[in-house]
Design a protein around this motif. Structure first.
Motif, PDB file in Angstrom:
ATOM      1  N   GLN A 102      11.044   9.538  -0.089  1.00  0.00           N
ATOM      2  CA  GLN A 102      11.951  10.210  -1.036  1.00  0.00           C
ATOM      3  C   GLN A 102      13.373   9.710  -0.860  1.00  0.00           C
ATOM      4  N   ARG A 103      13.818   9.627   0.395  1.00  0.00           N
ATOM      5  CA  ARG A 103      15.179   9.161   0.686  1.00  0.00           C
ATOM      6  C   ARG A 103      15.425   7.757   0.156  1.00  0.00           C
ATOM      7  N   LEU A 104      14.383   6.930   0.242  1.00  0.00           N
ATOM      8  CA  LEU A 104      14.492   5.535  -0.228  1.00  0.00           C
ATOM      9  C   LEU A 104      14.169   5.417  -1.715  1.00  0.00           C
ATOM     10  N   ARG A 105      13.948   6.553  -2.349  1.00  0.00           N
ATOM     11  CA  ARG A 105      13.641   6.621  -3.789  1.00  0.00           C
ATOM     12  C   ARG A 105      12.393   5.818  -4.160  1.00  0.00           C
ATOM     13  N   LEU A 106      11.400   5.875  -3.287  1.00  0.00           N
ATOM     14  CA  LEU A 106      10.136   5.206  -3.545  1.00  0.00           C
ATOM     15  C   LEU A 106       9.086   6.197  -4.031  1.00  0.00           C
ATOM     16  N   ALA A 107       9.290   7.466  -3.760  1.00  0.00           N
ATOM     17  CA  ALA A 107       8.315   8.492  -4.175  1.00  0.00           C
ATOM     18  C   ALA A 107       9.013   9.615  -4.909  1.00  0.00           C
TER      19      ALA A 107
ATOM     20  N   ASN B  29       0.867  -1.182   0.000  1.00  0.00           N
ATOM     21  CA  ASN B  29       0.000   0.000   0.000  1.00  0.00           C
ATOM     22  C   ASN B  29       0.901   1.230   0.000  1.00  0.00           C
ATOM     23  N   ASN B  30       0.867   2.000  -1.088  1.00  0.00           N
ATOM     24  CA  ASN B  30       1.778   3.138  -1.190  1.00  0.00           C
ATOM     25  C   ASN B  30       1.142   4.464  -0.777  1.00  0.00           C
ATOM     26  N   ASP B  31       0.050   4.418  -0.040  1.00  0.00           N
ATOM     27  CA  ASP B  31      -0.598   5.629   0.443  1.00  0.00           C
ATOM     28  C   ASP B  31       0.172   6.185   1.653  1.00  0.00           C
TER      29      ASP B  31
ATOM     30  N   ALA C 143       2.149   6.283   7.138  1.00  0.00           N
ATOM     31  CA  ALA C 143       2.484   7.082   8.320  1.00  0.00           C
ATOM     32  C   ALA C 143       1.761   6.540   9.551  1.00  0.00           C
ATOM     33  N   ARG C 144       0.488   6.197   9.378  1.00  0.00           N
ATOM     34  CA  ARG C 144      -0.291   5.651  10.489  1.00  0.00           C
ATOM     35  C   ARG C 144       0.303   4.314  10.950  1.00  0.00           C
ATOM     36  N   LYS C 145       0.647   3.461   9.990  1.00  0.00           N
ATOM     37  CA  LYS C 145       1.178   2.136  10.322  1.00  0.00           C
ATOM     38  C   LYS C 145       2.509   2.230  11.096  1.00  0.00           C
TER      39      LYS C 145
END
Length: 169
Positions: free
Chosen positions: A164-169, A142-144, A149-151
């Motif tokens: 961003q740091r992990l280059r996922l977004a 789940n990329n939301d 953040a909640r999880k």
């Protein structure tokens, strides 16, 4: 007192090893449990300067972390993880680090030693609360950002930055 020569990969690796050493494999990671495991007391505090978010102080074998009582829970968690970053990366002898709210979102490399120290503590906190392997695994499901953040029990801002740091977004 400080090791400012560590790079991001070394900080990530150190945070990951600390989580493994203490058996903290489930999310959300509890930084208070880690602090207690290594003998650091964590307490809420009322600071005379409301811009203060936290501090870590070492006096001999006594180490304590104070967090701003009025901060929201996710901010306290990040502050505790940030202070643990100072402990594991910088606090080699008696002394303290006092952190203002602005320092927790400082993310630019370079600058003077104190800025590098704060950047490293932030990188450590992010790696501790949002371990890269677990973030990548959850992101595939789940990329939301709100759900992630909640999880992980962090702010959406912190999660967005981590992605961003992990280059996922």
């Amino acid at each position: 007192m400080s090791n400012t020569t560590l790079n991001t990969n070394e900080i990530e690796s150190r945070a990951s090893q600390i989580l493994k050493d203490h058996g903290l494999f489930s999310i959300p990671v509890d930084p208070v449990t880690l602090a207690n495991n290594i003998g650091i007391k964590v307490n809420n505090a009322v600071f005379s300067d409301d811009n203060l978010s936290g501090l870590i102080a070492k006096r001999g074998s006594n180490i304590s972390i104070l967090v701003n009582k009025s901060d929201p829970p996710y901010r306290k968690r990040f502050t505790i993880a940030h202070e643990l970053g100072h402990h594991f990366l910088h606090l080699l002898s008696d002394g303290e680090f006092v952190d203002k709210k602005v320092d927790l979102f400082r993310d630019t490399e370079g600058g003077d030693q104190s800025k590098r120290t704060e950047v490293q503590a932030n990188q450590f906190a992010a790696a501790l609360l949002m371990p890269s392997e677990l973030v990548k695994l959850e992101y595939q499901r789940n990329n939301d950002i709100t759900d992630l953040a909640r999880k992980f029990n962090v702010s959406e801002e912190a999660m967005g930055y981590r992605l961003q740091r992990l280059r996922l977004a």
